[in-house]
Design a protein around this motif. Sequence first.
Motif, short mmCIF file in Angstrom:
data_model
loop_
_atom_site.label_atom_id
_atom_site.label_comp_id
_atom_site.label_asym_id
_atom_site.label_seq_id
_atom_site.Cartn_x
_atom_site.Cartn_y
_atom_site.Cartn_z
N UNK A 1 61.83 -23.52 -71.98
CA UNK A 1 62.38 -24.65 -72.85
C UNK A 1 61.60 -25.94 -72.44
N UNK A 2 61.51 -26.06 -71.16
CA UNK A 2 60.79 -27.34 -70.72
C UNK A 2 59.44 -27.24 -71.32
N UNK A 3 58.74 -26.13 -71.02
CA UNK A 3 57.37 -25.97 -71.49
C UNK A 3 57.10 -26.15 -73.05
N UNK A 4 57.99 -25.65 -73.64
CA UNK A 4 57.97 -25.70 -75.31
C UNK A 4 58.09 -27.22 -75.53
N UNK A 5 58.86 -28.09 -74.78
CA UNK A 5 59.20 -29.50 -75.25
C UNK A 5 57.76 -30.20 -75.00
N UNK A 6 56.91 -29.74 -73.60
CA UNK A 6 55.94 -30.52 -73.55
C UNK A 6 54.63 -30.12 -74.57
N UNK A 7 54.64 -28.77 -74.83
CA UNK A 7 53.79 -28.26 -75.74
C UNK A 7 53.96 -29.00 -77.16
N UNK A 8 55.05 -29.25 -77.60
CA UNK A 8 55.03 -29.92 -78.81
C UNK A 8 54.40 -31.20 -78.81
N UNK A 9 54.45 -31.91 -77.57
CA UNK A 9 53.59 -33.23 -77.78
C UNK A 9 52.22 -32.88 -77.39
N UNK A 10 51.79 -31.83 -76.82
CA UNK A 10 50.23 -31.72 -76.55
C UNK A 10 49.67 -30.97 -77.46
N UNK A 11 50.28 -30.01 -78.16
CA UNK A 11 49.31 -29.27 -79.27
C UNK A 11 48.86 -30.11 -80.27
N UNK A 12 47.63 -30.15 -80.44
CA UNK A 12 47.11 -31.00 -81.88
C UNK A 12 46.65 -32.62 -81.16
N UNK A 13 47.24 -32.65 -80.08
CA UNK A 13 46.87 -34.24 -79.63
C UNK A 13 45.19 -34.38 -79.43
N UNK A 14 44.99 -35.68 -79.39
CA UNK A 14 43.47 -35.92 -79.11
C UNK A 14 43.09 -35.37 -78.05
N UNK A 15 43.69 -35.67 -76.87
CA UNK A 15 43.15 -34.99 -75.65
C UNK A 15 43.10 -33.65 -75.71
N UNK A 16 44.15 -32.90 -76.30
CA UNK A 16 43.88 -31.42 -76.16
C UNK A 16 42.70 -30.94 -77.04
N UNK A 17 42.56 -31.48 -78.37
CA UNK A 17 41.33 -31.08 -79.18
C UNK A 17 40.03 -31.53 -78.60
N UNK A 18 39.83 -32.48 -77.84
CA UNK A 18 38.88 -32.85 -77.05
C UNK A 18 38.25 -31.84 -75.97
N UNK A 19 39.54 -31.20 -75.30
CA UNK A 19 39.45 -30.38 -74.15
C UNK A 19 38.81 -28.92 -74.78
N UNK A 20 39.57 -28.41 -75.85
CA UNK A 20 39.41 -27.38 -76.17
C UNK A 20 38.04 -27.06 -77.27
N UNK A 21 37.42 -28.09 -77.58
CA UNK A 21 36.30 -28.13 -78.57
C UNK A 21 35.32 -27.08 -78.14
N UNK A 22 34.96 -27.11 -76.82
CA UNK A 22 33.89 -26.33 -76.63
C UNK A 22 34.02 -24.89 -76.65
N UNK A 23 35.45 -24.33 -76.94
CA UNK A 23 35.41 -23.05 -76.93
C UNK A 23 35.73 -22.66 -78.53
N UNK A 24 35.32 -23.42 -79.51
CA UNK A 24 35.38 -23.29 -80.80
C UNK A 24 36.69 -23.41 -81.43
N UNK A 25 37.69 -23.83 -80.79
CA UNK A 25 39.04 -24.16 -81.33
C UNK A 25 38.83 -25.65 -82.19
#
Length: 284
Positions: free
Chosen positions: A242-266
């Motif tokens: 439940x705590x993980x999902x709350x943090x996931x909601x804020x993280x997924x799609x964020x600028x920081x996340x998209x920058x971090x995963x770009x090298x993997x084709x996401x």
Amino acid sequence: MKSKFFKSVAAASMAVLVVGATAGSSLAQSLLEKAEAGEAIRIGFANEIPFAYPGDDGSPKGFVNVMTIGILKQMGYENIEAVQTEWGGLIPGLNANRFDIVTGGMNILASRCENIAFSEPIATVGDGFIVAPGNPKNIGNYESLNEASAIMVTGAGYSNIEAAKGAGVPEASIMQVPGPTEILAAVRAGRADAGAGTYFTMKQLADSSNGTVEATDPTAMPEESFNWAGIGFRKSDQEFLDKFNAALKEYVGSEGMMSAVAEYGYAEASLPGDQTTEWVCANR
């Protein structure tokens, strides 16, 4: 903030040894209790490029590992162990306490939802094939495997097995191997006409094959073959999830996340959209 380290474990048998050293304390604790006590959170994954795989130094690579570690960091947890095993050992290993979280890029399926709890979706994932150059048997979707009397090879425990059977592909025409390396080898050697997996993985295999195989067009796949990937937890660790999902909601799609995963084709097309795990468990 807790100190950050990664400990690579090369195989499931070694993972058991690592767990055995702390079994007396860790098995009696929930994941939330362990994390709050500063104990290591163990993430389990197979060698599934670009989802999750070990780097040359054993550190966890791949976009699912990057996302999981980013979410855990946002929650305040940085003491993490990386445990590599075979794909077929991920769910059994999780439920046997060999690791605490499955980060292997696992599709959320009804059959899996019976055995583990998934986070909210982290990615939309389509299926794909690798075939011989020129696609001589004209394979584009699961139905075409039947039409061509083709042999399909995929990984043991992969969702592609259920998808193929659902399209009427007989079990005798489905070869199961440990993972991507063996899928590529079977198609290259002509032992299988098509290798099946996620499009992410099949495209990576094709790109690294020096032209010995090619990836088919993923848009030829039926809509019902598209899935959503999630991160796996033991059902007993719902409080942590439940705590993980709350943090996931804020993280997924964020600028920081998209920058971090770009090298993997996401990319933006890989984002999960508004679909919930509850819906996916009921419909996939």
